[in-house]
Design an enzyme around this catalytic site. Sequence first.
Site, PDB file in Angstrom:
ATOM      1  N   TYR A  87      44.705  18.478 127.712  1.00  0.00           N
ATOM      2  CA  TYR A  87      45.983  18.847 128.351  1.00  0.00           C
ATOM      3  C   TYR A  87      45.773  19.135 129.833  1.00  0.00           C
ATOM      4  O   TYR A  87      46.514  18.651 130.680  1.00  0.00           O
ATOM      5  CB  TYR A  87      46.550  20.068 127.625  1.00  0.00           C
ATOM      6  N   SER A 128      51.204  21.990 135.529  1.00  0.00           N
ATOM      7  CA  SER A 128      50.708  23.276 135.026  1.00  0.00           C
ATOM      8  C   SER A 128      49.608  23.779 135.961  1.00  0.00           C
ATOM      9  O   SER A 128      48.911  22.974 136.599  1.00  0.00           O
ATOM     10  CB  SER A 128      50.121  23.111 133.622  1.00  0.00           C
TER      11      SER A 128
HETATM   12  P1  NAD Z   1      58.356  24.054 124.594  1.00  0.00           P
HETATM   13  O1  NAD Z   1      57.408  23.696 123.510  1.00  0.00           O
HETATM   14  O2  NAD Z   1      59.253  25.212 124.426  1.00  0.00           O
HETATM   15  O3  NAD Z   1      59.268  22.806 124.973  1.00  0.00           O
HETATM   16  C1  NAD Z   1      58.738  21.525 125.055  1.00  0.00           C
HETATM   17  C2  NAD Z   1      59.870  20.533 125.169  1.00  0.00           C
HETATM   18  O4  NAD Z   1      59.300  19.219 125.141  1.00  0.00           O
HETATM   19  C3  NAD Z   1      60.839  20.639 123.997  1.00  0.00           C
HETATM   20  O5  NAD Z   1      62.157  20.557 124.465  1.00  0.00           O
HETATM   21  C4  NAD Z   1      60.503  19.434 123.148  1.00  0.00           C
HETATM   22  O6  NAD Z   1      61.618  18.896 122.475  1.00  0.00           O
HETATM   23  C5  NAD Z   1      59.972  18.440 124.179  1.00  0.00           C
HETATM   24  N1  NAD Z   1      59.078  17.496 123.539  1.00  0.00           N
HETATM   25  C6  NAD Z   1      57.851  17.756 123.013  1.00  0.00           C
HETATM   26  N2  NAD Z   1      57.380  16.633 122.409  1.00  0.00           N
HETATM   27  C7  NAD Z   1      58.320  15.675 122.557  1.00  0.00           C
HETATM   28  C8  NAD Z   1      58.435  14.326 122.141  1.00  0.00           C
HETATM   29  N3  NAD Z   1      57.482  13.723 121.410  1.00  0.00           N
HETATM   30  N4  NAD Z   1      59.548  13.643 122.461  1.00  0.00           N
HETATM   31  C9  NAD Z   1      60.526  14.228 123.169  1.00  0.00           C
HETATM   32  N5  NAD Z   1      60.498  15.498 123.585  1.00  0.00           N
HETATM   33  C10 NAD Z   1      59.404  16.215 123.276  1.00  0.00           C
HETATM   34  O7  NAD Z   1      57.444  24.210 125.879  1.00  0.00           O
HETATM   35  P2  NAD Z   1      57.741  24.654 127.379  1.00  0.00           P
HETATM   36  O8  NAD Z   1      56.839  25.766 127.658  1.00  0.00           O
HETATM   37  O9  NAD Z   1      59.189  24.796 127.630  1.00  0.00           O
HETATM   38  O10 NAD Z   1      57.156  23.377 128.155  1.00  0.00           O
HETATM   39  C11 NAD Z   1      57.912  22.594 129.052  1.00  0.00           C
HETATM   40  C12 NAD Z   1      56.967  21.979 130.064  1.00  0.00           C
HETATM   41  O11 NAD Z   1      56.308  23.011 130.787  1.00  0.00           O
HETATM   42  C13 NAD Z   1      55.855  21.125 129.456  1.00  0.00           C
HETATM   43  O12 NAD Z   1      55.644  19.980 130.242  1.00  0.00           O
HETATM   44  C14 NAD Z   1      54.648  22.037 129.530  1.00  0.00           C
HETATM   45  O13 NAD Z   1      53.432  21.321 129.552  1.00  0.00           O
HETATM   46  C15 NAD Z   1      54.923  22.781 130.805  1.00  0.00           C
HETATM   47  N6  NAD Z   1      54.218  24.054 130.944  1.00  0.00           N
HETATM   48  C16 NAD Z   1      54.454  25.076 130.101  1.00  0.00           C
HETATM   49  C17 NAD Z   1      53.758  26.276 130.272  1.00  0.00           C
HETATM   50  C18 NAD Z   1      53.953  27.455 129.361  1.00  0.00           C
HETATM   51  O14 NAD Z   1      53.159  28.402 129.439  1.00  0.00           O
HETATM   52  N7  NAD Z   1      54.958  27.504 128.523  1.00  0.00           N
HETATM   53  C19 NAD Z   1      52.838  26.405 131.314  1.00  0.00           C
HETATM   54  C20 NAD Z   1      52.627  25.343 132.162  1.00  0.00           C
HETATM   55  C21 NAD Z   1      53.330  24.161 131.972  1.00  0.00           C
END
Ligand code: NAD
Length: 257
Positions: A161, A148
């Site tokens: 985080y 991130s």
């Molecule tokens: P999201 O909440 O839509 O998806 C998160 C995914 O992680 C889901 O598929 C969920 O099933 C899985 N997950 C969460 N907890 C879990 C567990 N205990 N066991 C198994 N699977 C689990 O979020 P996203 O935005 O798609 O995030 C995906 C990645 O991108 C993450 O690593 C997040 O930190 C990173 N990220 C997101 C953003 C943003 O703004 N959305 C920004 C920077 C980084």
Amino acid sequence: MVRPLEGKIALVTGGSRGIGRAVAERLAADGALVAVHYGKNRQAAVETVSSITAQGGTAFAVGADLAAKDGVKTLFAALDDELKARTGASQFDILVNNAGIAPFANFADTTEAILDEIYAVNVKSVFFVAQEASKRLRDGGRVVNVSSVVARTPSPDLIAYSALKAVINNLTQSLAVVLGARSITVNAVAPGAIDTDMAAALVKDPAIAEHLKSQQALKRIGQPEDIADAVGFLASLDARWVTGQTVYVSGGAALTI
Ligand code: NAD
């Protein structure tokens, strides 16, 4: 049409929704057989698999709660079974360590339980998923970790985080060295705010969304496909000489002070 990942097999953790789903769809569109991992919501993973299949790709769902003690073992037991049934072996080519959680908590409000859960899902599982994957990845494989922008420019409202995403950038460098002798590249992508469930409280609030856009060089909110396309590149042969890098895929977030 030649599909660049034809014959390759990919595992995308948290592939059932958000960024992970877009990554799973992109890698499948490029020709890979994709293992769509989900935590609890099997239905969401089945929908992702159906969407991939409808577009001519191949995929299957594997479930495991990565916060649970034996979550990584459960994941690889299920993956091994599926891959052996489909290909006769448990080898694969591309790991995308995407699953993650981001509970909003400032310094004062971060409890031990909150920090432990972020650590379990965002760090510990990434480490051990990579370790198990390394036993199965074919030479020339790819690992992409999802970091991130807050790893570089922390958010005080996501203090634990942010700090723990910085671990991912560091780990990416070590793993690149450890796996490099096998021509396996290891990189991270670092998104800014992306329109997913995780960031809904930010990007769906018009005032916060405007503020986020004002802090970016490219004035819009990122979409999951913006990240998936960067992952698609890092997973491809074209990225063969890129390793140990964190690629900021953020529309140019927080570039200047
Ligand atoms: P999201 O909440 O839509 O998806 C998160 C995914 O992680 C889901 O598929 C969920 O099933 C899985 N997950 C969460 N907890 C879990 C567990 N205990 N066991 C198994 N699977 C689990 O979020 P996203 O935005 O798609 O995030 C995906 C990645 O991108 C993450 O690593 C997040 O930190 C990173 N990220 C997101 C953003 C943003 O703004 N959305 C920004 C920077 C980084």
